[in-house]
Scaffold this active site. Sequence first.
Site, mmCIF file in Angstrom:
data_model
loop_
_atom_site.group_PDB
_atom_site.id
_atom_site.type_symbol
_atom_site.label_atom_id
_atom_site.label_comp_id
_atom_site.label_asym_id
_atom_site.label_seq_id
_atom_site.Cartn_x
_atom_site.Cartn_y
_atom_site.Cartn_z
ATOM 1 N N GLU A 243 0.883 -1.171 0.000
ATOM 2 C CA GLU A 243 0.000 0.000 0.000
ATOM 3 C C GLU A 243 0.909 1.206 0.000
ATOM 4 O OE1 GLU A 243 -1.999 3.240 0.442
ATOM 5 O OE2 GLU A 243 -1.176 2.708 2.398
ATOM 6 N N CYS A 277 -1.270 9.331 2.744
ATOM 7 C CA CYS A 277 -1.116 8.884 1.358
ATOM 8 C C CYS A 277 -2.327 9.248 0.513
ATOM 9 C CB CYS A 277 -0.848 7.382 1.304
ATOM 10 S SG CYS A 277 -2.091 6.380 2.131
#
Length: 492
Positions: A243, A277
């Site tokens: 991820e 993110c």
Amino acid sequence: MSLWINGEWRPGRGPGFSKQDPVNLKVVWQGEAADAGQVAEAVAAARQAFPSWARLPFAARQAIVEKFAALLEASKAELTAVIGAETGKPRWEAAGEVTAMINKVAISVKAYHVRTGEQHSDLPDGAATLRHRPHGVLAVFGPYNFPGHLPNGHIVPALLAGNTVVFKPSELTPRSGEAVVKLWQQAGLPAGVLNLVQGGRETGEALSGQADIDGLLFTGSSTTGFHLHRQLAGQPQKILALEMGGNNPLIVDDPRDVDAVVHLTIQSAFITAGQRCTCARRLLVRRGEAGDAFLSRLVTVSQRLIPAAWDAEPQPFLGGLISEQAAQKVHQAWLQRVAAGAVTLLEPRLLQAGTSLLTPGIVDMSDVANVEDEEVFGPLLGVWRYDTFEEAIALANATRFGLSCGLISPEREKFDRLLLEARAGIVNWNKPLTGAASTAPFGGTGASGNHRPGAWYAADYCAWPMASLESPTLTLPASLSPGLDFLAGEAS
């Protein structure tokens, strides 16, 4: 004692390093990195502990994980202070991270049963059963922006599934990693089930290069994630869950309630000092008076966002970045954009030399050609103006990343079109890009990753499916396949 290996705290044999509070510059942790030999010892301890841990009834593993959650609740104030001081994020946000860690446990238990539990189907001559089995030894690499919550999203489902773990926190948040592991120790994890190795790149490469790990679960930058992917290439027997980052677009198509849109944009772009993110990096605004008014208001409100220390009172919206170097890097990114022709709408300012305090920056990139498609991990927001919704979608998709994307508009038809055409794992409508639900997948496509970490969907990569056809008895079928001849009385 920097490392926890096979149920024992021990010093590292690698280089010494320390971590400061990025705002007041006080040392909050110091210790030594694990060398390659100690990394191998941690993996060996996890391998030795795996069979007995995997054979424990699920209820026994669940009890230990739930004890960990109870310890998190009891230690919430202390862990909040650890995370806040080490990362620079404000007290309210660090406390929210600990709450998310606690909530992750119940969701992960439910996800285990729903997504990876046993399923039985009756057949005319028996049954078909789907079971799930743990991979074995999993390496978990944690990021610095959520040093408790994000590794927790890997570790909790991995342990529930019966895996053992070797955990390497970011070298920028060693104290947070150590504090969390101490709570696991208090929860009663058997020796070797969870091991902690501290250090930077050398420690990480030693861990990812271990032949005896069965997989690697990573949350962090795309640069590191791509390196890990190359390192594990040609090893399909190992699960690799990545991820990574994003260059995320937020489309402002029709800003009717201007203050509401400004609030959503700030939550999307500048929360956690832009160190999520999913943060908006690219703000796509329709040309015209409405877009002009929105941008003017965004600048006015954003310039009031003054970062301060994690424990400042009254509490600030923004804290510091993870380090002075991180703040300098974002500031340099702004200077590079200005040199390339960007127009500064709000100048990012380094508030105090030696610290990580950086105010938000906003730059109009509409007339800049050949913009580098990279994630700037901090409070710097680029603006692109567009004329048509088709152009907005094209701009949104003009990235190798595919993590999050959002639309601000009252028109459902435009959102439906975005759902069909956007290349992103998270597509929101009139909601911040940084919002997430633990029962929904969290992750992206392209350079943003290949799996969905955290609670509900993490169960998928923490266990592998085993299919069985079963019958308690065996009898010769009444009807045989062509070419088979069992004449009565021939068997002896």
